[in-house]
Design an enzyme around this catalytic site. Sequence first.
Site, PDB file in Angstrom:
ATOM      1  CG  HIS A 283      -0.211   0.041   2.535  1.00  0.00           C
ATOM      2  ND1 HIS A 283       0.566  -0.996   2.981  1.00  0.00           N
ATOM      3  CD2 HIS A 283      -0.156   0.983   3.501  1.00  0.00           C
ATOM      4  CE1 HIS A 283       1.070  -0.691   4.159  1.00  0.00           C
ATOM      5  NE2 HIS A 283       0.655   0.506   4.498  1.00  0.00           N
ATOM      6  CB  CYS A 284       3.795   2.315   1.543  1.00  0.00           C
ATOM      7  SG  CYS A 284       2.802   2.715   2.992  1.00  0.00           S
ATOM      8  CB  ILE A 285       7.067   0.620  -1.843  1.00  0.00           C
ATOM      9  CG1 ILE A 285       7.611   0.578  -0.405  1.00  0.00           C
ATOM     10  CG2 ILE A 285       8.242   0.806  -2.812  1.00  0.00           C
ATOM     11  CD1 ILE A 285       8.555  -0.565  -0.145  1.00  0.00           C
ATOM     12  CB  VAL A 287       0.812   4.148  -3.712  1.00  0.00           C
ATOM     13  CG1 VAL A 287      -0.142   5.332  -3.704  1.00  0.00           C
ATOM     14  CG2 VAL A 287       0.093   2.882  -4.188  1.00  0.00           C
ATOM     15  CG  ASP A 288       3.709   6.159  -0.103  1.00  0.00           C
ATOM     16  OD1 ASP A 288       2.510   5.940  -0.367  1.00  0.00           O
ATOM     17  OD2 ASP A 288       4.209   5.881   0.993  1.00  0.00           O
TER      18      ASP A 288
END
Length: 446
Positions: A283-285, A287-288
């Site tokens: 959910h992070c790498i 997308v961020d």
Amino acid sequence: MSVNQQDLLSISPNHKDYLYHKIKNKTARIGVIGLGYVGLPTAFEKAEEGYDVIGFDVSDLKVKQVNGGKNYINDIDDAKFNEITKARKKLSATTDFSKLNQVDVVLICVPTPIDEYKQPDLYFVRSATDSIAANLHPGMLVILESTTYPGTTEEIMMPLFAEKGYTAGKDLFVAYSPERIDPGNRKFGIKNTPKIVGGVTEHCTSLAAGFIGEVAYPVSSVKVAEMAKVYENTFRFINIAFANEMAVLGEKMDIDMWEVIEASGTKPYGFMKFFPGPGVGGHCIPVDPYYLTYKAKEMNQNTKLIELAGEINNNMSEVVVNRAMKALNEHGKAINGSKVVLLGAAYKKDIGDMRESPILPILDELANANAEIKVCDPFIHQVPINNNMHPTVNYSKKLLQNADLVIIGTDHTCFNYKEILEQSKIVLDTRNACKNIGEKYTNYIR
């Protein structure tokens, strides 16, 4: 002797002192918006600390599960969850967002995805902010935990609160403190992972840091906190891309890049190990970094390194499928009609989370090449292939023996890798899961 609100406000006319008092003695009521992989563990931890917590979500199912004492997040102990919700009644959930007017501290833990054009989608943040603004009361602390670009708190949230006549640092306290939850990590969790916090004012920062507790790491501004979150994950995104690019080059040069990285990692300073794989997930790498590129474009700045890293990481699905085709060709078979078993579909080992999993585009490409695909993942019941859901299958020796090719997509520790190598015709290992035994087998490829 207890101090009620009127007594305290007669001593100090600002709301900060009263809210700090409630936070310190655990009488503050906490609201958590979003009961997913971040929100539910956060709500649970605050309830364990002794606060009364209300979880807010649009999902009737999640609300029903929480109120029934049923845990649906692997990182939370089922027995403790049942005790907190059913026996101690410290955590409840609702779909009624008007109950936000009953809470003193609100944590926003909603998704912040990107759309098909890699543009930030802040719909859930805006919706949560709207709900809070409609139920504001003096002395409320609002903390955004969802990952976003620098400026979100002040540019999107604050105007809505200002319209209600509230002033940050006086009768309303607003801060940004990005979540740092790593699903499946047994070493670092909410209680022992440093948590960055930056407020709209100094009072906002100090109050939010006091609520977060010993792990709080205060910074000078809300924008610094927002940038820190996207920076740390963009750092990983870029370095994984470099490892992936070197892995492709290493194959051409007949060099084992996993061994190279391990060797480089013996240097006690100036080097950090990042390993190649089938892409990046979670959910992070994945997308961020695109939140950062979006904000940079607003300021007419290019982020060439981030965009190139994205291109490399996104291309790894094609690299894996091409290697699968080559392996089958060397054994006299075409990908068309071949039986391919993919072991593991989660984005990382030992969890059932498929968010942005790099395995998903691999499945689509294999299906487009007319391979007969079976997916085995003990943590996942069904997987999407070209927008259609397919059930996963159980692991067995027969499953391996009947396959023309077995691809290790996620290196779950429950898989018997020696057995996989012994029973399979060809094994393509995208995670270096068989590093200690694979070189002994001629059917092993990475």
